[in-house]
Write an enzyme that holds these catalytic residues in place. Structure first.
Site, PDB file in Angstrom:
ATOM      1  N   SER A  53      -7.203 -11.101 -10.417  1.00  0.00           N
ATOM      2  CA  SER A  53      -6.078 -10.154 -10.403  1.00  0.00           C
ATOM      3  C   SER A  53      -5.287 -10.479 -11.661  1.00  0.00           C
ATOM      4  O   SER A  53      -5.091 -11.652 -11.968  1.00  0.00           O
ATOM      5  CB  SER A  53      -5.183 -10.353  -9.178  1.00  0.00           C
ATOM      6  OG  SER A  53      -5.940 -10.476  -8.002  1.00  0.00           O
ATOM      7  N   TYR A 106       0.888  -1.182   0.000  1.00  0.00           N
ATOM      8  CA  TYR A 106       0.000   0.000   0.000  1.00  0.00           C
ATOM      9  C   TYR A 106       0.912   1.214   0.000  1.00  0.00           C
ATOM     10  O   TYR A 106       0.791   2.098   0.828  1.00  0.00           O
ATOM     11  CB  TYR A 106      -0.825  -0.098   1.299  1.00  0.00           C
ATOM     12  CG  TYR A 106      -2.071   0.726   1.429  1.00  0.00           C
ATOM     13  CD1 TYR A 106      -3.070   0.711   0.457  1.00  0.00           C
ATOM     14  CD2 TYR A 106      -2.284   1.500   2.583  1.00  0.00           C
ATOM     15  CE1 TYR A 106      -4.230   1.435   0.623  1.00  0.00           C
ATOM     16  CE2 TYR A 106      -3.445   2.225   2.756  1.00  0.00           C
ATOM     17  CZ  TYR A 106      -4.415   2.185   1.771  1.00  0.00           C
ATOM     18  OH  TYR A 106      -5.582   2.901   1.948  1.00  0.00           O
ATOM     19  N   HIS A 146      -2.414   7.559  -2.825  1.00  0.00           N
ATOM     20  CA  HIS A 146      -3.568   6.647  -2.866  1.00  0.00           C
ATOM     21  C   HIS A 146      -4.103   6.410  -1.455  1.00  0.00           C
ATOM     22  O   HIS A 146      -5.316   6.484  -1.225  1.00  0.00           O
ATOM     23  CB  HIS A 146      -3.147   5.315  -3.494  1.00  0.00           C
ATOM     24  CG  HIS A 146      -4.205   4.266  -3.465  1.00  0.00           C
ATOM     25  ND1 HIS A 146      -5.348   4.329  -4.241  1.00  0.00           N
ATOM     26  CD2 HIS A 146      -4.301   3.122  -2.733  1.00  0.00           C
ATOM     27  CE1 HIS A 146      -6.093   3.262  -3.988  1.00  0.00           C
ATOM     28  NE2 HIS A 146      -5.493   2.518  -3.082  1.00  0.00           N
ATOM     29  N   GLN A 187     -15.866  -4.611  -0.446  1.00  0.00           N
ATOM     30  CA  GLN A 187     -14.791  -4.285   0.488  1.00  0.00           C
ATOM     31  C   GLN A 187     -15.276  -3.442   1.658  1.00  0.00           C
ATOM     32  O   GLN A 187     -14.920  -3.692   2.817  1.00  0.00           O
ATOM     33  CB  GLN A 187     -13.678  -3.536  -0.265  1.00  0.00           C
ATOM     34  CG  GLN A 187     -12.446  -3.236   0.586  1.00  0.00           C
ATOM     35  CD  GLN A 187     -11.299  -2.630  -0.225  1.00  0.00           C
ATOM     36  OE1 GLN A 187     -11.369  -2.576  -1.443  1.00  0.00           O
ATOM     37  NE2 GLN A 187     -10.265  -2.192   0.443  1.00  0.00           N
ATOM     38  N   ARG A 207     -12.607   6.478   5.781  1.00  0.00           N
ATOM     39  CA  ARG A 207     -12.494   7.063   7.124  1.00  0.00           C
ATOM     40  C   ARG A 207     -12.262   8.564   6.978  1.00  0.00           C
ATOM     41  O   ARG A 207     -11.140   9.056   7.141  1.00  0.00           O
ATOM     42  CB  ARG A 207     -11.297   6.452   7.870  1.00  0.00           C
ATOM     43  CG  ARG A 207     -11.364   4.948   8.139  1.00  0.00           C
ATOM     44  CD  ARG A 207     -10.031   4.435   8.683  1.00  0.00           C
ATOM     45  NE  ARG A 207      -8.925   4.745   7.786  1.00  0.00           N
ATOM     46  CZ  ARG A 207      -8.621   4.018   6.701  1.00  0.00           C
ATOM     47  NH1 ARG A 207      -9.318   2.940   6.392  1.00  0.00           N
ATOM     48  NH2 ARG A 207      -7.623   4.382   5.927  1.00  0.00           N
ATOM     49  N   LYS A 227     -11.298  -8.763  -3.331  1.00  0.00           N
ATOM     50  CA  LYS A 227     -10.048  -8.808  -4.088  1.00  0.00           C
ATOM     51  C   LYS A 227      -9.804 -10.144  -4.767  1.00  0.00           C
ATOM     52  O   LYS A 227      -9.025 -10.210  -5.715  1.00  0.00           O
ATOM     53  CB  LYS A 227      -8.868  -8.572  -3.121  1.00  0.00           C
ATOM     54  CG  LYS A 227      -8.874  -7.233  -2.442  1.00  0.00           C
ATOM     55  CD  LYS A 227      -8.442  -6.141  -3.391  1.00  0.00           C
ATOM     56  CE  LYS A 227      -8.251  -4.838  -2.650  1.00  0.00           C
ATOM     57  NZ  LYS A 227      -7.640  -3.811  -3.515  1.00  0.00           N
ATOM     58  N   THR A 260      -1.893   0.413  -5.249  1.00  0.00           N
ATOM     59  CA  THR A 260      -2.265   1.345  -6.314  1.00  0.00           C
ATOM     60  C   THR A 260      -1.312   2.525  -6.346  1.00  0.00           C
ATOM     61  O   THR A 260      -1.067   3.148  -5.318  1.00  0.00           O
ATOM     62  CB  THR A 260      -3.689   1.865  -6.045  1.00  0.00           C
ATOM     63  OG1 THR A 260      -4.529   0.740  -5.832  1.00  0.00           O
ATOM     64  CG2 THR A 260      -4.199   2.680  -7.219  1.00  0.00           C
ATOM     65  N   ASP A 309      -4.927  -5.002  -9.915  1.00  0.00           N
ATOM     66  CA  ASP A 309      -5.499  -5.666  -8.740  1.00  0.00           C
ATOM     67  C   ASP A 309      -6.967  -5.234  -8.603  1.00  0.00           C
ATOM     68  O   ASP A 309      -7.314  -4.389  -7.786  1.00  0.00           O
ATOM     69  CB  ASP A 309      -4.691  -5.269  -7.495  1.00  0.00           C
ATOM     70  CG  ASP A 309      -5.036  -6.136  -6.296  1.00  0.00           C
ATOM     71  OD1 ASP A 309      -5.479  -7.280  -6.500  1.00  0.00           O
ATOM     72  OD2 ASP A 309      -4.847  -5.665  -5.163  1.00  0.00           O
TER      73      ASP A 309
END
Lengths: 448, 448
Positions: free
Chosen positions: B279, B151, B156, B262, B165, B275, B381, B255
């Site tokens: 992929s 990540y 991103h 999610q 959030r 996910k 990403t 991905d």
């Protein structure tokens, strides 16, 4: 390699002659009523003889012996599908056998059951292929491609939730979704594993910044491991009614957890290094078929949301649960030095799981995800409804605030170097043979 | 199978004769300055000829051709380690070649570079092993045991965090930990993949209870895939200074993500079915060595926390980043019907990643986790610093609230059935040969 079976309804729960509790074997040790591996069990492992240069190959446990399936395949005593199954089991992993599907598993089980029964004509052939379990070492039973860890014990989810999210222990999705996440398969090893205490980043709630060092809150998790047999094609979900036809069997599973590393790393994408340093399974996979006498009704409280249609079936309501007793024991370094027996930390039962194995399979594939032979699911920590039935130290020590007293005067909040954690599992009731899982044990080495 | 290399410091960034921009090949198509696969690149794939019954085997791209490495191994023209490497590449997966380690990768690259250079004595031998890329189909380059998704793009993480959030977009651990999670490897396929829109549970923020049906917020994620070559033993972390010696190479990676699934499932254990339905990776793995001319300094803002020692090194500061340009294009069903070209949705660059590949490897193994040859990391990403450089529709359409207008009058918030998403990647600058990644493309089929 993958065989897809499209049956209207799974038949893994149906009793047949192999489950007959009055069957006795000519392998005398199998007839002891406290034996984990009577003739009604016949679990699979990958083994070789200690200290030998032999290749690992498949074996079936009977009493205190192992049938060497490679040796038996070489005898060419059996024909047809049974011989094909034996040839698949002669390899150093059971993936090919798992991929053959439930008819092959069942035919081999039936043939071995008959051949092991008192007075069987095959006694001489089989006796020639027996190796003592005392002389065996084990490898992983299969190449585990993907490992998924579920979270099916509502008792565990609630009490752990309280520690990570005191205001919100059970999240709103828990009663709708068999929550699971992808795990690390490379670090799964078989019983007897030793591993160094992991290091990593942690952050105390009161600290300004994180620090780095050996894990201070190392824990076990009492789980079962579920092995996928025949897989499904990407894009083709498995319905709940035939989900169990894809399940080869079950083992014991200790999903070690570094609680302090987890607390700092897990948001927003889930546990990562707190889990991937080691995970340990028992060597023997007890087949779903062997567990047929121990199927139970699965019920859900009327007050709770009822499952969505893809997670609901009469079959699942009737026989979805498994009555598997689970136990955790601890043997500390001091106990070993003083030749004291390991002490029990807790007991629980897989039948208290909020979600069933069939629901795990149906949920995992509902998005089209493909399962492959040898894939493993963890059940998630199995904690019983009472606090003393918790499947982790996090729960038993109330997040480290209430040390557990051991009989020898030692105490534990979390695990210490040299601790050997042992898990056992078995099914037992009137009118059926005991079906044991053996044990999984592993020992913590100091951090480097 | 795993080779452990204990070098003081990784050498994957060091330039040698294979990077010389003035090298020309006798394969004329490789000398075009816009070609992805000049003689300085030499990426690896697993391929066979379309419609043939041949086995898949390894190949190296040169211009618009593929060197059939199985055919070349059969010629036994090369000797020693180069021939051993060719034999490993003749299999239907590159795991064994990856496990041979950086010396083997480098010697094969050097030998092929020389043999492909204008005027090489080996021209006839190699020419006999060339197959046109137009006639090739590809398989996964290796058996991907474990797949980990990182990540690493702070752009991103911040913009997605805002949507999940709003009050707390970037969590406190982000600048300390290269956040990652275990992904599903079984559903990874190679470019050209088609897959059904996944179904699953979703819950609208205003809904009382969740509902079930086809995903309504299907998205791509623009990532790179990073392949582990030589692994490490469980319990033995890889230091950041030799982390890159364990990295075989890089591909393009989409991905796919079901944002609505999610949103409902991901707490508390992370993304799961959102996910694991598909992929997609590009067929060609560009080696880390080929990317040496495109290494960049890695810097961190003085105001940000500096990395912990296990994530910090001079080498990583000097050359830790990769200057890889990334692009996403969309071809809708309507565009295909009207023979319109795919349109660009965004561009970004991997050099904007907050964490480097070496830091990913060092972090992943710091707890003792073992990496195996063929394991894959996703970079997460890759979104650039500007909103129009975002690597997902979630960001580009502001979580579906601001539809994107396409040149043909269509609009998109999330992906629709029939959409073909294409990702391209390349390295290009003055004084170095272009190093291209080819492309990854895949098409969404309707839910069943």
């Amino acid at each position: 390699m993958t065989t897809i079976e499209k049956t209207a309804q799974s038949t893994m729960h149906v009793l047949n002659e192999t489950h007959n509790p009055s069957l006795k074997s000519w392998v005398i040790s199998a007839n002891n009523s406290s034996c984990d591996f009577p003739i009604q069990n016949l679990p699979f492992a990958i083994f070789k003889q200690k200290g030998s240069e032999e290749a690992f190959r498949g074996g079936v446990a009977i009493g205190d012996q192992i049938i060497d399936l490679a040796a038996l395949a070489n005898k060419k005593h059996f024909k047809g599908k049974v011989q094909e199954a034996l040839v698949a089991c002669a390899k150093d992993q059971l993936n090919d056998f798992m991929a053959m599907g439930k008819l092959a598993w069942s035919e081999l089980r039936s043939a071995l059951s008959k051949a092991l029964t008192e007075g069987a004509a095959e006694q001489a052939v089989i006796a020639d292929c027996l190796i003592s379990q005392n002389n065996a070492v084990y490898a992983l039973p299969c190449n585990i491609g993907d490992y998924t860890d579920f979270y099916t014990s509502i008792n565990h989810a609630t009490s752990v939730g309280k520690k990570f999210r005191p205001d919100n222990p059970l999240l709103p999705n828990y009663k709708w979704i068999p929550i699971g996440y992808h795990g690390r398969s490379s670090s799964i090893d078989v019983s007897g594993q030793t591993f160094k205490r992991p290091k990593g980043q942690t952050k105390a709630p009161t600290a300004e910044v994180p620090s780095f060092g050996p894990c201070k809150r190392l824990d076990y998790e009492l789980e079962i491991g579920i092995f996928i047999g025949s897989g499904n094609v990407l894009g083709e979900p498995v319905s709940i009614n035939n989900a169990e036809d894809h399940v080869f069997g079950i083992c014991l599973f200790n999903d070690w957890s570094a609680r302090d590393i987890q607390g700092w790393e897990y948001q927003p994408l889930g546990p990562f290094l707190s889990k991937s340093f080691a995970s340990t399974i028992s060597p023997w996979i007890v087949t779903t078929e062997a567990l047929a006498p121990y199927r139970k009704k699965w019920t859900r409280d009327q007050a709770d949301p009822q499952p969505m249609p893809y997670l609901e079936s009469e079959l699942n309501r009737d026989v979805g649960s498994f009555d598997i007793q689970l136990q955790v024991l601890l043997e500390t370094e001091k106990m070993r030095a003083q030749s004291q027996a390991a002490v029990q930390l807790s007991q629980s039962n897989f039948q208290d799981s909020y979600w069933t194995v069939a629901q795990m399979v149906a949920h995992h594939t509902v998005n089209g995800c493909n399962l492959k032979p040898g894939d493993m699911f963890g059940s998630g920590t199995q904690s019983g409804p009472n606090p003393e039935e918790a499947g982790s130290l996090l729960e038993l020590s109330n997040a480290g605030s209430e040390p557990i007293s051991l009989p020898n005067g030692e105490t534990r909040t979390f695990l210490e170097d040299g601790d050997n954690v042992i898990m056992k599992g078995w099914c037992q009731k009137e009118g059926a043979a005991r079906i044991g899982f053996g044990e999984v044990s592993a020992t913590i080495l100091p951090a480097e």
